[in-house]
Design an enzyme around this catalytic site. Structure first.
Site, PDB file in Angstrom:
ATOM      1  N   GLY A  32      38.272  32.824 -68.813  1.00 50.59           N
ATOM      2  CA  GLY A  32      37.322  32.668 -67.724  1.00 50.59           C
ATOM      3  C   GLY A  32      37.587  31.444 -66.887  1.00 50.59           C
ATOM      4  N   ARG A  33      37.066  30.299 -67.323  1.00 52.00           N
ATOM      5  CA  ARG A  33      37.128  29.078 -66.529  1.00 52.00           C
ATOM      6  C   ARG A  33      38.528  28.669 -66.075  1.00 52.00           C
ATOM      7  NH1 ARG A  33      32.391  26.370 -70.068  1.00 52.00           N
ATOM      8  NH2 ARG A  33      32.968  28.163 -71.329  1.00 52.00           N
ATOM      9  N   ARG A  61      42.368  28.960 -74.156  1.00 48.57           N
ATOM     10  CA  ARG A  61      42.496  27.789 -73.301  1.00 48.57           C
ATOM     11  C   ARG A  61      43.963  27.399 -73.184  1.00 48.57           C
ATOM     12  NH1 ARG A  61      38.327  29.319 -72.173  1.00 48.57           N
ATOM     13  NH2 ARG A  61      36.284  28.324 -72.271  1.00 48.57           N
ATOM     14  N   ILE A  89      17.612  48.788 -81.667  1.00 52.49           N
ATOM     15  CA  ILE A  89      17.446  49.947 -82.539  1.00 52.49           C
ATOM     16  C   ILE A  89      18.488  50.999 -82.158  1.00 52.49           C
ATOM     17  CG2 ILE A  89      15.000  49.474 -82.893  1.00 52.49           C
ATOM     18  CD1 ILE A  89      14.401  51.776 -80.936  1.00 52.49           C
ATOM     19  N   PRO A  90      18.907  51.842 -83.109  1.00 56.49           N
ATOM     20  CA  PRO A  90      19.989  52.790 -82.829  1.00 56.49           C
ATOM     21  C   PRO A  90      19.782  53.656 -81.602  1.00 56.49           C
ATOM     22  CG  PRO A  90      19.602  52.687 -85.185  1.00 56.49           C
ATOM     23  CD  PRO A  90      18.521  51.858 -84.545  1.00 56.49           C
ATOM     24  N   ALA A  91      18.570  54.148 -81.376  1.00 58.55           N
ATOM     25  CA  ALA A  91      18.343  55.023 -80.226  1.00 58.55           C
ATOM     26  C   ALA A  91      18.615  54.300 -78.915  1.00 58.55           C
ATOM     27  CB  ALA A  91      16.912  55.558 -80.245  1.00 58.55           C
ATOM     28  N   LYS A 111      36.250  41.252 -67.190  1.00 56.55           N
ATOM     29  CA  LYS A 111      35.040  41.272 -68.018  1.00 56.55           C
ATOM     30  C   LYS A 111      33.800  41.143 -67.157  1.00 56.55           C
ATOM     31  CE  LYS A 111      32.749  37.963 -69.931  1.00 56.55           C
ATOM     32  NZ  LYS A 111      32.276  36.762 -70.642  1.00 56.55           N
ATOM     33  N   ASP A 117      30.742  43.394 -71.483  1.00 54.94           N
ATOM     34  CA  ASP A 117      30.428  42.554 -72.638  1.00 54.94           C
ATOM     35  C   ASP A 117      28.945  42.178 -72.630  1.00 54.94           C
ATOM     36  OD1 ASP A 117      30.691  40.959 -74.875  1.00 54.94           O
ATOM     37  OD2 ASP A 117      31.420  39.219 -73.746  1.00 54.94           O
ATOM     38  N   LEU A 118      28.097  43.127 -73.046  1.00 51.76           N
ATOM     39  CA  LEU A 118      26.650  42.887 -73.088  1.00 51.76           C
ATOM     40  C   LEU A 118      26.133  42.713 -74.517  1.00 51.76           C
ATOM     41  CD1 LEU A 118      25.407  45.397 -70.349  1.00 51.76           C
ATOM     42  CD2 LEU A 118      26.123  43.011 -70.107  1.00 51.76           C
ATOM     43  N   LYS A 119      27.006  42.898 -75.500  1.00 53.66           N
ATOM     44  CA  LYS A 119      26.671  42.643 -76.904  1.00 53.66           C
ATOM     45  C   LYS A 119      25.402  43.394 -77.331  1.00 53.66           C
ATOM     46  CE  LYS A 119      28.854  38.071 -76.723  1.00 53.66           C
ATOM     47  NZ  LYS A 119      29.233  38.094 -75.290  1.00 53.66           N
ATOM     48  N   PHE A 120      25.429  44.697 -77.247  1.00 52.77           N
ATOM     49  CA  PHE A 120      24.269  45.509 -77.602  1.00 52.77           C
ATOM     50  C   PHE A 120      23.827  45.224 -79.037  1.00 52.77           C
ATOM     51  CE2 PHE A 120      26.392  48.644 -74.551  1.00 52.77           C
ATOM     52  CZ  PHE A 120      25.648  48.200 -73.472  1.00 52.77           C
TER      53      PHE A 120
END
Length: 241
Positions: A214-215, A186, A70-72, A37, A64-67
């Site tokens: 992750g951790r 976990r 606006i749609p464009a 990730k 994983d930037l979580k867009f």
């Protein structure tokens, strides 16, 4: 009948602050599972090129930037993610149908097969965190997640990100082919900011397709050994499903 269309996979979260650290960690964990990730911290520290570099080294990159825009803008962002070689990327379900449609257009423009998954409720949150917005939210986290998952599926997205506690409900509502990505994994009880967590075996039993860790890997004495142990646990749990 299995809740998944294929065995579950481990995704190692490269939540580090430099390109060199990310490549070093990925080099240790890719032999156990090719999925890694790239999140906001690494993307900001190492530039978009880290995605293509990892892909060139054999990684399957979960960007994983979580867009949420606006749609464009989301259309353009997903197009660029596909061109970088991202195998999967995230957008917020709260963006709605037009934003989801734009994301699908962006993937098509990139001529990519990037999986598009919608973020439902962050694993650090409970309904209490949404009380300011929806007074009835506390105690209804699962219903909210399932509603978002059904909408994401109707919009043509490939799956959702949710806590492992909602994975079985999402699979029951949307079917085994609809992907479920579960952070908050976990191996044992851990005191951190993840609040809706589960063990790998429990997440697999609930139908998770991708388990993000992750951790427990990153801080292990041997990240390679930790990743290998988790991958074995996930494979064993998948075979028992």
């Amino acid at each position: 009948m299995s809740l998944r269309a294929a065995p579950a996979a481990l995704i190692t979260a490269l939540d580090v602050d430099s390109r060199d650290a990310a490549l070093a960690l990925a080099g240790q964990t890719i032999p156990a599972s090719p999925w890694v990730k790239v999140g906001l911290e690494l993307f900001a520290a190492a530039s978009p090129a880290v995605v293509s570099t990892l892909a060139d080294r054999g990684a399957r990159v979960f960007l994983d930037l979580k867009f949420f825009d606006i749609p464009a803008t989301v259309r353009a962002a997903v197009r660029q993610a596909g061109r970088l070689g991202a195998a999967m990327t995230t957008l917020h379900a709260l963006g709605g149908e037009r934003m989801a449609a734009a994301a699908l257009e962006g993937r098509h423009a990139a001529n990519a097969d990037t999986l598009l998954v919608a973020v439902t409720l962050l694993t650090s949150m409970t309904g209490e965190d949404l009380a300011w917005l929806a007074p009835d939210a506390p105690g209804h986290e699962a219903e909210l997640v399932v509603h978002m998952a059904r909408q994401a599926q109707a919009w043509g997205l490939d799956g959702v990100v949710c806590s492992p506690r909602e994975a079985a409900l999402v699979k029951a509502a949307c079917g085994p082919a609809f992907k479920v990505v579960t952070p908050g994994i976990r191996p044992q009880t851990t005191d951190d900011d993840q609040r809706r967590t589960a063990t790998p075996a429990a997440a697999v039993a609930a139908g998770a397709d991708f388990l993000v860790v992750g951790r427990p890997i990153r801080t292990a004495t041997s990240p390679a050994a930790a990743a290998a142990a988790l991958a074995r646990e996930i494979l064993l749990a998948s075979s028992e499903d």
